[in-house]
Scaffold this motif. Sequence first.
Motif, PDB file in Angstrom:
ATOM      1  N   ILE A   1     -20.227 -41.038 -14.540  1.00 53.35           N
ATOM      2  CA  ILE A   1     -20.451 -39.717 -14.421  1.00 53.35           C
ATOM      3  C   ILE A   1     -20.960 -39.021 -15.623  1.00 53.35           C
ATOM      4  O   ILE A   1     -20.580 -39.398 -16.723  1.00 53.35           O
ATOM      5  N   GLU A   2     -22.181 -38.344 -15.629  1.00 50.49           N
ATOM      6  CA  GLU A   2     -22.819 -37.711 -16.575  1.00 50.49           C
ATOM      7  C   GLU A   2     -22.696 -36.145 -16.566  1.00 50.49           C
ATOM      8  O   GLU A   2     -22.480 -35.613 -15.445  1.00 50.49           O
ATOM      9  N   ILE A   3     -22.335 -35.558 -17.736  1.00 50.96           N
ATOM     10  CA  ILE A   3     -22.030 -34.299 -17.846  1.00 50.96           C
ATOM     11  C   ILE A   3     -23.281 -33.450 -18.652  1.00 50.96           C
ATOM     12  O   ILE A   3     -23.738 -33.954 -19.594  1.00 50.96           O
TER      13      ILE A   3
ATOM     14  N   ALA B   1     -20.678 -41.452 -18.942  1.00 57.24           N
ATOM     15  CA  ALA B   1     -22.174 -42.241 -19.171  1.00 57.24           C
ATOM     16  C   ALA B   1     -22.673 -41.361 -20.302  1.00 57.24           C
ATOM     17  O   ALA B   1     -23.278 -42.015 -21.194  1.00 57.24           O
ATOM     18  N   ARG B   2     -22.737 -40.291 -20.248  1.00 56.21           N
ATOM     19  CA  ARG B   2     -23.385 -39.567 -21.336  1.00 56.21           C
ATOM     20  C   ARG B   2     -23.117 -37.820 -21.228  1.00 56.21           C
ATOM     21  O   ARG B   2     -22.312 -37.254 -20.216  1.00 56.21           O
ATOM     22  N   VAL B   3     -23.204 -37.203 -22.375  1.00 58.58           N
ATOM     23  CA  VAL B   3     -22.801 -35.734 -22.245  1.00 58.58           C
ATOM     24  C   VAL B   3     -24.092 -35.097 -22.727  1.00 58.58           C
ATOM     25  O   VAL B   3     -24.615 -35.386 -24.077  1.00 58.58           O
ATOM     26  N   VAL B   4     -24.699 -34.254 -21.945  1.00 58.59           N
ATOM     27  CA  VAL B   4     -25.988 -33.630 -22.537  1.00 58.59           C
ATOM     28  C   VAL B   4     -25.596 -32.081 -22.640  1.00 58.59           C
ATOM     29  O   VAL B   4     -25.235 -31.439 -22.048  1.00 58.59           O
TER      30      VAL B   4
ATOM     31  N   ALA C   1     -27.475 -43.167 -18.732  1.00 60.35           N
ATOM     32  CA  ALA C   1     -27.019 -43.606 -20.097  1.00 60.35           C
ATOM     33  C   ALA C   1     -25.603 -44.388 -20.268  1.00 60.35           C
ATOM     34  O   ALA C   1     -25.133 -43.917 -19.429  1.00 60.35           O
ATOM     35  N   GLU C   2     -25.659 -45.205 -20.945  1.00 61.52           N
ATOM     36  CA  GLU C   2     -24.419 -46.137 -21.107  1.00 61.52           C
ATOM     37  C   GLU C   2     -23.275 -45.484 -22.225  1.00 61.52           C
ATOM     38  O   GLU C   2     -22.305 -45.849 -22.287  1.00 61.52           O
TER      39      GLU C   2
END
Length: 676
Positions: A121-123, A150-153, A344-345
């Motif tokens: 899950i990416e945020i 997975a990543r936070v943008v 992204a990991e």
Amino acid sequence: MPATDGPSPMRALGWLLLGHLARYRTAKLQDLATATLRDAGGRGTWVVPTLNATIRIRHAGRQALYLRPRQMISRIAASARTGPAVPAQQISVLCPTRDRPAGLYRLLTSMARTAVDPSRIEILCYVDSDDPRLAAYRRLAASRRLRRFARVVLHVGPPVGVPPAWNTLAELATGGYLAMANDDQLYVDHGWDVALDRRVAQVAQDHPDRVACLYFDAGQYPDGGCDFPIVSRDWYATLGYYAPELFQQWQAERWIFDLARRIDRLYPIPGIFVDHLHYQDYKAPFDATYQRHRMTREKSLADQALFIRTAPERARAAELLRRAMTADPARIPGGQPSEGPPMAETIQPVEPPPAHRPAPARTDDTGTRQYILQTARRYYGNLIDAWHYGGRPEEARACADLAVEQGVWEHPLQRAREHVPGLRATPLHDPDDFWFVGYLEEHYPQIRAEIEQVLDRPADPVRPTTDDNALIRRGEWKQAHLFRDGQWQEDVCRHFPAIRAILAQIPEVTTFNPGVITVSRVEPGTHIMPHCGPTNALLRVHLPIRIPPGVWLRVADHTTVWQEGRCLVFDDSFEHEVGHDGTQDRVVLILDTLHPDLGGDHRARLLQRRLTTEEQIIAFLRDGGFTGVAKNGDHIVLQPEPGLRDMIQRYMRATGIDGVELRGDDVIWHRADDKA
């Protein structure tokens, strides 16, 4: 409303406390809450904190008695649930947020706690650049507590509103499913990500095209309602946008769900409860963000009317989705849902890349052709304008014909620098095709009265144009821009409050760049030379205010005369010119709107343009061969590129010139000898 006009503080608190009972949550109560919150120096100083304290107590009790027990039960039920394995979907969560880092933290921790596998899950969060809590958001994005995702943008950008923020985040997303989110949500039931996987797998058995819209439903919508859509990447790629930007906010979700119902692709994800902690339900405190949303809610009737009027556009969007549904399923490798790039990991707090970094070089034929077309249009356009400025229309037309012969444009009289193919090319459009024309003409008396009241006064903002002065062959052209570069121009709008209020109800003319709203005044004896607008994606609307005898407008091969109070709609990418052979000033209110045929990614791209001014500065520098520009007092200093700088210095040394000025047709030379 001011405190003095409303109930006393004690009475206001009493009415607001009744809001804990659903039957008392009326529009009047919402208005009272708004007025109380805005009255920060009066009753709002203690009434709102007292009300919020009771809301927090209510929420704590609800959490202890209902939410936490439900969380425990759902975790036990999820661990006991069995079934065949299904493909795990990559999920992108799109969450605009303002002044609520604690709310965002609550949302994200609830998502991580209740997901089986947060690592897929990416945020993506949009935060306004003027947000007073920006530093707290940056700390949150870098927090170790969010590393399960997975990543936070963290995307920091200008305050563009919620729907544009969703679209910006969708462009950055990499997941196969894009989930709408807000900082007032709380994920309650465990295994929501696996529940989404199962529902997607069920849908895919019958519909391998992967065009679908889903939403979580644990029975909280008994009347068939739905909230916070989750759309597949195929859905998003087909439309070219995530949320429509015509609305303030309230109808954007409804638009998505309406499309899903039209194509019969709306699917609830059963058994998953996501609590919406909405202030109107007394589940969240009344704060500054509430006030901000309440102010836009005052325009909800306009949004509702616009939603009804845009049914044909939703029909066209639904047809696009149907075409994608009937496409070859083999286009999706292995029958799996299409996805974006690999996710992204690790956690990745980022801000936007530089707004104008050089685009990567393209070597494919399409990119090369586009570069040649843009360059040819720029130089051909400048040459044709020069012929017209020199009063030689025959040479200008011959040049335009040659450009068409070489494939630069499709029509010698339609010469937009930015040309969107496939749009109906007609110089004049039927005003009856645009709902707001009737609205404008109905309010013509008020609009004219206010303009007449302002003109010729000492503070009259309608001044000689600086943007378009190169188009004036003779005479005087004055303008005042009420709206440009995507925002109201407050220094001008203060002179036209009634007009601003009227036009604010027409989202079609105030929700995108590079549209303008302008009061235009042309003096007798003026001739505005033939020219073309920059894009065929916009149409120009004229509401004639004062039309004396002797004025005319030519668009392509059509010459017409305005009628006071009757709108004229034309495509200004066609060559047009204005003449005034009368004795009194001509006054027109000018507006821009999108071409009705514009759809898909072209429309989304125009609606998402929020940096038009910056883009124009960069384009000017690059086209002119400059490396920078700066202010020095009242002067503007341009820094030429090294090659251009050396050439200028060489010429100036050879001629003994210190400087030169162009003043219309006159050239002023400055030499060192003159100073001596």
